[in-house]
Structures are given as structure tokens and as C-alpha cells.
Design an enzyme around this catalytic site. Structure first.
Site, PDB file in Angstrom:
ATOM      1  N   ASP A   1      38.020  20.955  40.688  1.00 15.97           N
ATOM      2  CA  ASP A   1      38.820  21.498  41.952  1.00 15.97           C
ATOM      3  C   ASP A   1      38.397  21.688  42.723  1.00 15.97           C
ATOM      4  O   ASP A   1      36.736  22.423  43.172  1.00 15.97           O
ATOM      5  CB  ASP A   1      39.270  22.828  41.351  1.00 15.97           C
ATOM      6  CG  ASP A   1      39.995  22.630  39.861  1.00 15.97           C
ATOM      7  OD1 ASP A   1      41.177  22.142  38.842  1.00 15.97           O
ATOM      8  OD2 ASP A   1      38.908  23.185  38.766  1.00 15.97           O
ATOM      9  N   ASP A   8      55.907  40.956  37.846  1.00 12.66           N
ATOM     10  CA  ASP A   8      55.391  40.487  39.247  1.00 12.66           C
ATOM     11  C   ASP A   8      56.295  40.032  40.319  1.00 12.66           C
ATOM     12  O   ASP A   8      57.995  39.837  39.579  1.00 12.66           O
ATOM     13  CB  ASP A   8      54.183  39.094  39.204  1.00 12.66           C
ATOM     14  CG  ASP A   8      53.239  40.219  40.892  1.00 12.66           C
ATOM     15  OD1 ASP A   8      53.703  40.128  41.685  1.00 12.66           O
ATOM     16  OD2 ASP A   8      52.590  40.699  40.623  1.00 12.66           O
ATOM     17  N   ASP A  24      50.187  23.220  40.473  1.00  7.05           N
ATOM     18  CA  ASP A  24      48.360  23.997  39.190  1.00  7.05           C
ATOM     19  C   ASP A  24      48.955  24.629  38.568  1.00  7.05           C
ATOM     20  O   ASP A  24      48.116  25.529  37.707  1.00  7.05           O
ATOM     21  CB  ASP A  24      47.592  24.453  40.890  1.00  7.05           C
ATOM     22  CG  ASP A  24      46.208  23.387  40.391  1.00  7.05           C
ATOM     23  OD1 ASP A  24      45.691  23.033  39.734  1.00  7.05           O
ATOM     24  OD2 ASP A  24      45.718  24.625  40.946  1.00  7.05           O
ATOM     25  N   HIS A  33      53.558  37.241  46.286  1.00 10.31           N
ATOM     26  CA  HIS A  33      52.645  38.024  45.127  1.00 10.31           C
ATOM     27  C   HIS A  33      51.923  36.633  43.495  1.00 10.31           C
ATOM     28  O   HIS A  33      51.169  37.242  43.368  1.00 10.31           O
ATOM     29  CB  HIS A  33      53.606  39.090  45.167  1.00 10.31           C
ATOM     30  CG  HIS A  33      52.164  39.927  45.275  1.00 10.31           C
ATOM     31  ND1 HIS A  33      52.078  40.648  43.836  1.00 10.31           N
ATOM     32  CD2 HIS A  33      51.694  41.376  45.590  1.00 10.31           C
ATOM     33  CE1 HIS A  33      51.706  41.468  43.816  1.00 10.31           C
ATOM     34  NE2 HIS A  33      50.500  42.204  45.023  1.00 10.31           N
ATOM     35  N   ILE A  78      42.693  25.025  43.152  1.00  8.90           N
ATOM     36  CA  ILE A  78      41.631  26.086  42.761  1.00  8.90           C
ATOM     37  C   ILE A  78      41.626  25.816  40.588  1.00  8.90           C
ATOM     38  O   ILE A  78      42.264  24.815  40.516  1.00  8.90           O
ATOM     39  CB  ILE A  78      42.633  27.273  43.273  1.00  8.90           C
ATOM     40  CG1 ILE A  78      43.278  27.648  42.542  1.00  8.90           C
ATOM     41  CG2 ILE A  78      42.781  27.223  44.190  1.00  8.90           C
ATOM     42  CD1 ILE A  78      43.466  29.057  42.443  1.00  8.90           C
ATOM     43  N   ASP A 101      39.517  51.607  35.840  1.00  8.19           N
ATOM     44  CA  ASP A 101      38.315  51.523  34.438  1.00  8.19           C
ATOM     45  C   ASP A 101      38.127  51.186  34.597  1.00  8.19           C
ATOM     46  O   ASP A 101      36.459  50.958  34.335  1.00  8.19           O
ATOM     47  CB  ASP A 101      38.785  51.202  33.116  1.00  8.19           C
ATOM     48  CG  ASP A 101      40.148  52.577  33.177  1.00  8.19           C
ATOM     49  OD1 ASP A 101      39.631  53.336  32.248  1.00  8.19           O
ATOM     50  OD2 ASP A 101      41.141  52.027  32.942  1.00  8.19           O
ATOM     51  N   SER A 117      45.957  44.110  43.911  1.00  4.46           N
ATOM     52  CA  SER A 117      46.590  43.390  43.035  1.00  4.46           C
ATOM     53  C   SER A 117      46.502  42.013  42.614  1.00  4.46           C
ATOM     54  O   SER A 117      46.109  41.330  41.650  1.00  4.46           O
ATOM     55  CB  SER A 117      47.492  43.273  44.049  1.00  4.46           C
ATOM     56  OG  SER A 117      48.963  43.449  44.158  1.00  4.46           O
TER      57      SER A 117
END
Length: 573
Positions: free
Chosen positions: A115, A148, A157, A179, A197, A325, A368
Site C-alpha cells: 500500500d 464511533d 479501502d 473520527h 494504507i 492497561d 482514540s
């Protein structure tokens, strides 16, 4: 519950000011790096062997001795002090001057996506996202929910990776903000298709749940409905890059929601991994903020914080000693973007991608966009081992993270788990490699974190007096296991808990009217407590009333691995 936009604030972990942040809920540092081909161990060639020479050996003498023993003249690997032979080297390790013998090893290039924008996905390099494979991996399909702002449903893509989409705020699931499309692209953009990508989870199938209202707010009701919908439609991993303020010191501004907690518990019970951003501090009373946002700050949720390119923890990434975490890159996270928005910059060559995004997301940065990198790693683990339980996936990702320390760039991070990065930086390749070793023990009967309906009911088969349970507790993800046992007045209960390792696990028994084992105002409802934490916990009780009593195991101190235990319950009349 709303998305938040971090402001430029001092970086507590580095001492430097953080960048102005442009995403809604998590921001991290700037970076760009080429996707490089890295060496990866391969199998031996089979016919060749290498002989190492001792420091005092004469190469000519050893060469002659090997030739006499094998009938083959070895090949010198000068300037290395080693020889190469093709014959199976039986007994050669005993020859004078030979230090060791090994099969000839090969190394191979790791998979490098074709890509065109992959060379700018520095976060894939930092995570070692593709290093475990020489070619795109043959993983089983894994459904991943993106809860979201929706997604660009026709994006070249993404379109082939979306198997379901629904809006919980009216209208379609088409993303008009950007977003959600960024998050979706990080996880599941088409891999190795010579376009745009490379997504980090090659076998992910996306379920798009739009929960952002036109005003930009997110109601817990919409989020909870979206969680149920995603799980009921087969989601094995849920990415939730949104959050609400947590402040345990001030309940009036703490946004804990029982509805949200129950939705998360439903997903875990159905076998789903929940990944959530720990949030940014722009809406917190001060920056940096020391508490993870909800739902990251709920049991069984994998909370993800941000890292800068140099390995530091930026000031806007929420800290948390318990619910943070793992960490992942969160700056310049190049990804997909709605084409309807990038067309506003008609002269930008990378249409449909974040280099052409609106100013709010150019470049994207924040927790995010750290969270979906961990979501992708979870999907890859499930693709490789579909029978893994959520707690096993979480434990593997956490315990294979690369520890963040001053040597790795986080000056405020102490060795081991810390409030800035949790267990450390995501290492996707080490997580996959861990599947070849001993897997974490499965945790039975989750979620069973409290009394009432949240407890797991232990029914005794007719004629049997004993029940046995194997499960585990984890100080950071699952401190409490609660089981309900029905007792009649005068019946006796004997319980014994044996942890697999020396650990601070205590055992308690609560009355039937108990609503929560965490209610400090009603501790008189606890009728028995084992008082010798260690190798074995015991308690006994003769029931003074009839009803479902609650047997409670709690891990009270940190332990590096989850603590497995065996619980024995005997009920006699």
C-alpha cells in the site's frame, strides 16, 4: 458522554509541552517512519551446518580434521571463526578446536505491505504489526465492531471489509465527521492492495455502529444499544474510542453508568473483547488527569493510553494506576478519512486519507487512535486462535507489552506496570508468538463481579453436596469473583479456595440481601471473612436465613500474572 478535544498542555512524563491536539478523545505524539523490512527467524536450510571454532584453534588444523572425519573439505567463513559443511556433522562437536555445531539458519524479510501510504504508518513499525509474518497471514475471519461516528461506507479501502452498519442516532451510518473512519482504517483497511494504507488486522470484518449525534455528543443509551447489536451480530472485538469523565473523589462529576457497565458485561459474557481509549484530559478538572475515562475504567475492558514517537507519555493522555492497561502510538496516525470531507481540499493528492483531512484531524492524534491498534492485535490473536476467551486475549496483549522505562523514552515510568502506560507499549509480534507457548488459564463464569444478578449461580445437582470451580482473578482487570449459593435456614456451608501461587486472595460470605460487595456502607452484610491470605482460604457458615448467599473471592494486592484458583464449596443439611 462526549468526545473531547485536548489542549496544549505540559507533558508530565517528559517535561516538555505537548502538541495542540485535534482529535476528540486521545492524542499522542508526532512521528513519521518508513515501514522497514525486518529480519525474522526462519527454518534451517536442512543440508548445511556451521562449526564454530574455539578462540585458540588453528583454522587450518580444524579444517583438516573435519575433512578426515567427513570426507568433505569444509568451507571457511573467514573473517568469522567458523566453518561450513554440508554433511551431517555426527561427532564433529568432539573434535579439538570445535566450539559448537548448529544447522545453518536462514532469516527472511517480514511482510511489507504494498500500500503506497504504508511507508508513513510509523505506528505499524512501532507496534511490530507485520513482523510475525512473511506473507499476509492465513487468519480466520474475526468480526470487529467500531462504535464511533460511523464510517465512509463506500471508501475503496474499507467497503470490502464492512459486513454490517447501523446508526443508533438516526439516519445512516455514513460518517460525516471523520473520527470513526480513521479508527476503522487503522484496524481493517484493505491490506496489500496497492491502495492507500494497510490495516493492522488482515482478517477483520467490520461492524460499523454510529453513536455520535449531529451535535457531537454520545448518549450512553446509544452506546449500550450499539454494544448489544454488535455482539448479537457476531462481534468478537469491540473498539470504543469514546469516554466520559471518571472522578472517584467527586461523585457529583463522575459519569459512571450502570447501563454502560451492564452492556460491557453482556459483551464479555458473550465472548467479546472490549478495547477502549483511556481518554484525554481536556474535559478533566486538571491536566494531566489521573483517572481513565469510562468505559475503559470498567472491569474486563482493555484500557489503552498514548505514546509519543520517542516513547514518552504525553500530558494529555489520562493516567490510571489500575485501569490503564497498555499503550500504543497516538500521533500522526495516518488512516482513511471520509471522501466527502477530503474533497474540500481538492488540491490534496491523498484524497480519502488523513493527509487531506479537515483541520481537526490533520494530523490525527490521541488515545482514540491508540485504541484501534490494540483492537487489531486482539483480532489477530483471535484469527490465529478462534477459541481464545476474552480474558486470555487481554492477558496475552498486556503481558507481552514492551515495558516502558526511562531507557525507552518514558522518564516518569518505573520498571513494571505504571500509571502512564500500564504494562507498556503494544508489541503485536510478541503477542502472536505467545500463542506458541503456555496460554493464560481460562477464567470461568465471567463476568461475575458483584452480588445480585451479577453473581454466577452455583446449582448443586440432586444428591450432591459439593461443587468445584476453577477460575482466576486479576488485580487490574478482574479483582472480584462472586458466586451465589442457595442455603436454607440451618444448612452449613464450607468453602475453601486454593490459589495457584502465593497471593493475597481473600474469601468472604455475604447475606442474601447484599446488593454490592463494594458497598462500604453495608459491610455488616458480610458474615464471614477468611483472615489468612496465602496458600489456602477457608470459611464456614450455618445459615440463619434462607436465600441466595454470595461467596466472594477478591485479589487484594498486585500480582504479575492473573492468579488462578480452585474453589471448593460443600453444602450440608
Amino acid at each position: 458522554m462526549v468526545y473531547v478535544t485536548p489542549r496544549g498542555v505540559p507533558d508530565e512524563a517528559t517535561g516538555a509541552p505537548s502538541n495542540q491536539c485535534r482529535s476528540w478523545i486521545g492524542r499522542v505524539v508526532r512521528a513519521s517512519a518508513a515501514v522497514a523490512a525486518l529480519a525474522w527467524p526462519g527454518a534451517s536450510l536442512g543440508a548445511g551446518y556451521t562449526l564454530g571454532l574455539t578462540p585458540d584453534a588453528d583454522p587450518a588444523s580444524v579444517t583438516a580434521a573435519v575433512e578426515r572425519a567427513t570426507g568433505e573439505r569444509p568451507r571457511s567463513l573467514t573473517p568469522l571463526r567458523a566453518l561450513a559443511v554440508e554433511t551431517r556433522p555426527v561427532g564433529l562437536h568432539r573434535l579439538p578446536g570445535v566450539a559448537w555445531v548448529e544447522p545453518e539458519r536462514v532469516r527472511r524479510l517480514s511482510f511489507v505491505p504494498s500500500d503506497p501510504l504504508a511507508s508513513r504508518q510509523w505506528y505499524a513499525v512501532a507496534n511490530r504489526a507485520y513482523d510475525a509474518w512473511e506473507t499476509p497471514p492465513p487468519l480466520a475471519p474475526v468480526r470487529v465492531a467500531v462504535i464511533d461516528s460511523g464510517a465512509d461506507l463506500g471508501h475503496p479501502d474499507l467497503a470490502g471489509r464492512i459486513v454490517g452498519a447501523r446508526s443508533f442516532v438516526g439516519g445512516s451510518a455514513q460518517d460525516t465527521r471523520g473520527h470513526g473512519t480513521i479508527v476503522a482504517g487503522i484496524i481493517a483497511a484493505e491490506l496489500d492492495n496497492a491502495t492507500g494504507i494497510a490495516g493492522l488486522a488482515p482478517s477483520a470484518e467490520l461492524l460499523i455502529a454510529k453513536v455520535v449525534a449531529p451535535s457531537g455528543t454520545i448518549s450512553v443509551q446509544a452506546e449500550a444499544r450499539a454494544i448489544h447489536w454488535a455482539v448479537d451480530n457476531g462481534a468478537r472485538v469491540l473498539n470504543i474510542s469514546l469516554g466520559g469523565l471518571r472522578d472517584p473523589r467527586n461523585p457529583s462529576r463522575d459519569t459512571f453508568s450502570r447501563l454502560e457497565q451492564e452492556a460491557v458485561a453482556y459483551a464479555v459474557k458473550k465472548g467479546a473483547v472490549i478495547v477502549a481509549a483511556v481518554g484525554n484530559s481536556d474535559q478533566a478538572p486538571r491536566t494531566p488527569w489521573r483517572f481513565a475515562s469510562y468505559p475503559a475504567a470498567l472491569p474486563h475492558v482493555l484500557g489503552v493510553s498514548a505514546l509519543t514517537r520517542n516513547g514518552a507519555s504525553p500530558g494529555f493522555s489520562n493516567r490510571d494506576a489500575v485501569y490503564n492497561d497498555v499503550a500504543a502510538p497516538g500521533e500522526d496516525v495516518i488512516s482513511t478519512f471520509p471522501r466527502s470531507l477530503t474533497v474540500e481540499r481538492a488540491g490534496c493528492p491523498d484524497q480519502g486519507y488523513t493527509p487531506c483531512a479537515t483541520s481537526e484531524f490533520r494530523p490525527p492524534e490521541g488515545t482514540s487512535f491508540s485504541a484501534p491498534q490494540v483492537t487489531a492485535a486482539a483480532a489477530n490473536l483471535l484469527g490465529a486462535r478462534p477459541l481464545l476467551r476474552p480474558d486470555q486475549v487481554t492477558a496475552i496483549i498486556e503481558r507481552t507489552a514492551a515495558d516502558a522505562t526511562p531507557q525507552t523514552g518514558c522518564r516518569a515510568c518505573a520498571p513494571g506496570r505504571d500509571a502512564y502506560t500500564g504494562w507498556g507499549a503494544l508489541d503485536a509480534t510478541t503477542a502472536v508468538e505467545a500463542l506458541g507457548g503456555q496460554l493464560p488459564a481460562r477464567d470461568g463464569h465471567e463476568p461475575n463481579d458483584d452480588a445480585g444478578d451479577d453473581a454466577f449461580r452455583l446449582y448443586f445437582p440432586a444428591g450432591e453436596e459439593a461443587r468445584f470451580v476453577k477460575a482466576s482473578v486479576d488485580f487490574w482487570d478482574d479483582q472480584d469473583d462472586v458466586y451465589s449459593v442457595y442455603l436454607r435456614r440451618g444448612e452449613k456451608l464450607y468453602a475453601s479456595l486454593v490459589p495457584s501461587v502465593l497471593a493475597d486472595v481473600v474469601l468472604a460470605l455475604w447475606r442474601p440481601e447484599t446488593v454490592s460487595v463494594s458497598d462500604l456502607a453495608r459491610q455488616e452484610l458480610r458474615v464471614r471473612l477468611s483472615n489468612r491470605p496465602g496458600r489456602r482460604e477457608r470459611l464456614s457458615w450455618t445459615a440463619t436465613e434462607e436465600g441466595w448467599h454470595f461467596l466472594h473471592a477478591r485479589l487484594t494486592a498486585p500480582s504479575t500474572p492473573p492468579v488462578a484458583y480452585r474453589l471448593s464449596i460443600v453444602r450440608t443439611g
